[in-house]
Design a protein around this motif. Structure first.
Motif, PDB file in Angstrom:
ATOM      1  N   VAL A   1      -5.246  10.508  -9.394  1.00  0.00           N
ATOM      2  CA  VAL A   1      -5.519   9.168  -8.874  1.00  0.00           C
ATOM      3  C   VAL A   1      -4.228   8.532  -8.368  1.00  0.00           C
ATOM      4  O   VAL A   1      -4.202   7.901  -7.302  1.00  0.00           O
ATOM      5  N   ILE A   2      -3.130   8.706  -9.113  1.00  0.00           N
ATOM      6  CA  ILE A   2      -1.831   8.165  -8.677  1.00  0.00           C
ATOM      7  C   ILE A   2      -1.423   8.785  -7.343  1.00  0.00           C
ATOM      8  O   ILE A   2      -0.956   8.088  -6.432  1.00  0.00           O
ATOM      9  N   LYS A   3      -1.603  10.092  -7.208  1.00  0.00           N
ATOM     10  CA  LYS A   3      -1.272  10.771  -5.939  1.00  0.00           C
ATOM     11  C   LYS A   3      -2.065  10.181  -4.782  1.00  0.00           C
ATOM     12  O   LYS A   3      -1.519   9.920  -3.699  1.00  0.00           O
ATOM     13  N   GLU A   4      -3.368   9.959  -5.004  1.00  0.00           N
ATOM     14  CA  GLU A   4      -4.209   9.429  -3.933  1.00  0.00           C
ATOM     15  C   GLU A   4      -3.811   7.988  -3.593  1.00  0.00           C
ATOM     16  O   GLU A   4      -3.797   7.599  -2.426  1.00  0.00           O
ATOM     17  N   ILE A   5      -3.470   7.190  -4.613  1.00  0.00           N
ATOM     18  CA  ILE A   5      -3.038   5.814  -4.359  1.00  0.00           C
ATOM     19  C   ILE A   5      -1.766   5.812  -3.522  1.00  0.00           C
ATOM     20  O   ILE A   5      -1.608   5.010  -2.599  1.00  0.00           O
ATOM     21  N   ARG A   6      -0.839   6.732  -3.818  1.00  0.00           N
ATOM     22  CA  ARG A   6       0.404   6.804  -3.035  1.00  0.00           C
ATOM     23  C   ARG A   6       0.109   7.154  -1.576  1.00  0.00           C
ATOM     24  O   ARG A   6       0.716   6.602  -0.656  1.00  0.00           O
ATOM     25  N   THR A   7      -0.833   8.062  -1.377  1.00  0.00           N
ATOM     26  CA  THR A   7      -1.207   8.437  -0.010  1.00  0.00           C
ATOM     27  C   THR A   7      -1.858   7.272   0.721  1.00  0.00           C
ATOM     28  O   THR A   7      -1.565   7.012   1.890  1.00  0.00           O
ATOM     29  N   ILE A   8      -2.720   6.549   0.028  1.00  0.00           N
ATOM     30  CA  ILE A   8      -3.460   5.445   0.648  1.00  0.00           C
ATOM     31  C   ILE A   8      -2.551   4.273   0.978  1.00  0.00           C
ATOM     32  O   ILE A   8      -2.656   3.657   2.030  1.00  0.00           O
TER      33      ILE A   8
ATOM     34  N   GLY B   1       5.607   3.867  -3.918  1.00  0.00           N
ATOM     35  CA  GLY B   1       6.374   4.853  -4.662  1.00  0.00           C
ATOM     36  C   GLY B   1       5.642   5.257  -5.927  1.00  0.00           C
ATOM     37  O   GLY B   1       4.644   4.638  -6.318  1.00  0.00           O
ATOM     38  N   LEU B   2       6.169   6.290  -6.598  1.00  0.00           N
ATOM     39  CA  LEU B   2       5.518   6.811  -7.799  1.00  0.00           C
ATOM     40  C   LEU B   2       5.400   5.753  -8.893  1.00  0.00           C
ATOM     41  O   LEU B   2       4.334   5.557  -9.473  1.00  0.00           O
ATOM     42  N   ALA B   3       6.504   5.040  -9.161  1.00  0.00           N
ATOM     43  CA  ALA B   3       6.495   4.043 -10.242  1.00  0.00           C
ATOM     44  C   ALA B   3       5.513   2.915  -9.940  1.00  0.00           C
ATOM     45  O   ALA B   3       4.785   2.455 -10.828  1.00  0.00           O
ATOM     46  N   GLU B   4       5.483   2.474  -8.672  1.00  0.00           N
ATOM     47  CA  GLU B   4       4.603   1.355  -8.312  1.00  0.00           C
ATOM     48  C   GLU B   4       3.136   1.775  -8.376  1.00  0.00           C
ATOM     49  O   GLU B   4       2.275   1.008  -8.815  1.00  0.00           O
ATOM     50  N   ALA B   5       2.840   3.010  -7.928  1.00  0.00           N
ATOM     51  CA  ALA B   5       1.458   3.502  -7.989  1.00  0.00           C
ATOM     52  C   ALA B   5       1.011   3.664  -9.440  1.00  0.00           C
ATOM     53  O   ALA B   5      -0.130   3.352  -9.786  1.00  0.00           O
ATOM     54  N   LYS B   6       1.917   4.138 -10.298  1.00  0.00           N
ATOM     55  CA  LYS B   6       1.575   4.286 -11.716  1.00  0.00           C
ATOM     56  C   LYS B   6       1.329   2.920 -12.347  1.00  0.00           C
ATOM     57  O   LYS B   6       0.435   2.766 -13.185  1.00  0.00           O
TER      58      LYS B   6
ATOM     59  N   LEU C   1     -10.706   7.841  -3.907  1.00  0.00           N
ATOM     60  CA  LEU C   1     -10.409   7.570  -5.308  1.00  0.00           C
ATOM     61  C   LEU C   1     -11.590   7.915  -6.215  1.00  0.00           C
ATOM     62  O   LEU C   1     -11.400   8.400  -7.335  1.00  0.00           O
ATOM     63  N   ALA C   2     -12.807   7.667  -5.736  1.00  0.00           N
ATOM     64  CA  ALA C   2     -13.985   8.029  -6.527  1.00  0.00           C
ATOM     65  C   ALA C   2     -14.060   9.537  -6.715  1.00  0.00           C
ATOM     66  O   ALA C   2     -14.387  10.034  -7.800  1.00  0.00           O
ATOM     67  N   THR C   3     -13.728  10.294  -5.673  1.00  0.00           N
ATOM     68  CA  THR C   3     -13.718  11.751  -5.764  1.00  0.00           C
ATOM     69  C   THR C   3     -12.664  12.226  -6.762  1.00  0.00           C
ATOM     70  O   THR C   3     -12.846  13.245  -7.437  1.00  0.00           O
ATOM     71  N   ALA C   4     -11.564  11.481  -6.862  1.00  0.00           N
ATOM     72  CA  ALA C   4     -10.502  11.831  -7.814  1.00  0.00           C
ATOM     73  C   ALA C   4     -10.864  11.445  -9.242  1.00  0.00           C
ATOM     74  O   ALA C   4     -10.101  11.730 -10.169  1.00  0.00           O
TER      75      ALA C   4
END
Length: 201
Positions: free
Chosen positions: A68-75, A79-84, A110-113
């Motif tokens: 989910v964090i990876k998908e949020i970063r793509t969308i 950055g990693l910390a902010e998405a987390k 995100l639903a798929t994730a």
């Protein structure tokens, strides 16, 4: 000798019945899969094209937080910390004031994730309180990096969030601040080459 054809017929009948049962079970499973998919997308199928502004809200990350964090970063480009941080503080807004198609596409990802997400319609922005103003960035200008630095100093935002403000103009840098603060922010951003407007009284 006479029993051999009978045995062969019985065996053939058993094979045919087993095949029919397997086909029915397989069809039921396919129907269930289609129902689950329809359940996740049906809320948007009747209204893929909508006006107005929408927000995508993350309610829960589910069991696959890293995905989910990876998908949020793509969308979002965060950055990693902010998405987390977004996933840790759920419910949290992933996208704010975007068109319905963008919100719906991000919802599906995100639903798929495995995340629990929802789309909400955003009303018109409230007018600033009397005596307060809003600082709006219209163009970052040629010295974008300097403008991003100034935005970070004025707002306390992270690098990715400040960059997002410069990428999605017009964007609100400061809202509901006193006129002195608004004028000072406008002066700093203008000195960095940005085009800025202060609205409100």
């Amino acid at each position: 000798m006479d029993r051999d054809p009978d045995i062969a017929l019985v065996a053939l009948a058993v094979i045919l019945v087993a095949g029919a049962i397997a086909a029915v079970v397989g069809g039921l499973r396919s129907d269930r899969r289609r129902s689950r998919i329809a359940g996740s997308t049906g809320a948007f199928s009747a209204a893929q094209v909508r006006g107005g502004e929408w927000s995508l809200v993350l309610d829960r990350t589910g069991d696959r937080q890293i995905q989910v964090i990876k998908e949020i970063r793509t969308i979002t480009g965060l950055g990693l910390a902010e998405a987390k941080r977004l996933t840790d503080r759920a419910p949290s807004i992933v996208l704010d004031r975007v068109d319905h198609a963008s919100a719906s596409a991000a919802y599906q990802v995100l639903a798929t994730a495995g995340a629990t997400v929802r789309i909400t319609e955003v009303g018109p922005p409230e007018p600033p309180a009397p005596g307060l103003c809003t600082v709006v960035l219209h163009d970052a200008g040629p010295k974008k990096i300097q403008v991003i630095k100034e935005i970070r100093m004025l707002t306390g935002l992270g690098l990715a969030e400040a960059k997002q403000l410069t990428d999605r103009v017009p964007s609100t840098v400061l809202a509901d601040v006193d006129s002195e603060t608004g004028a000072a922010a406008q002066a700093r951003l203008t000195a960095a080459g940005a085009t800025v407007r202060v609205t409100g009284s």
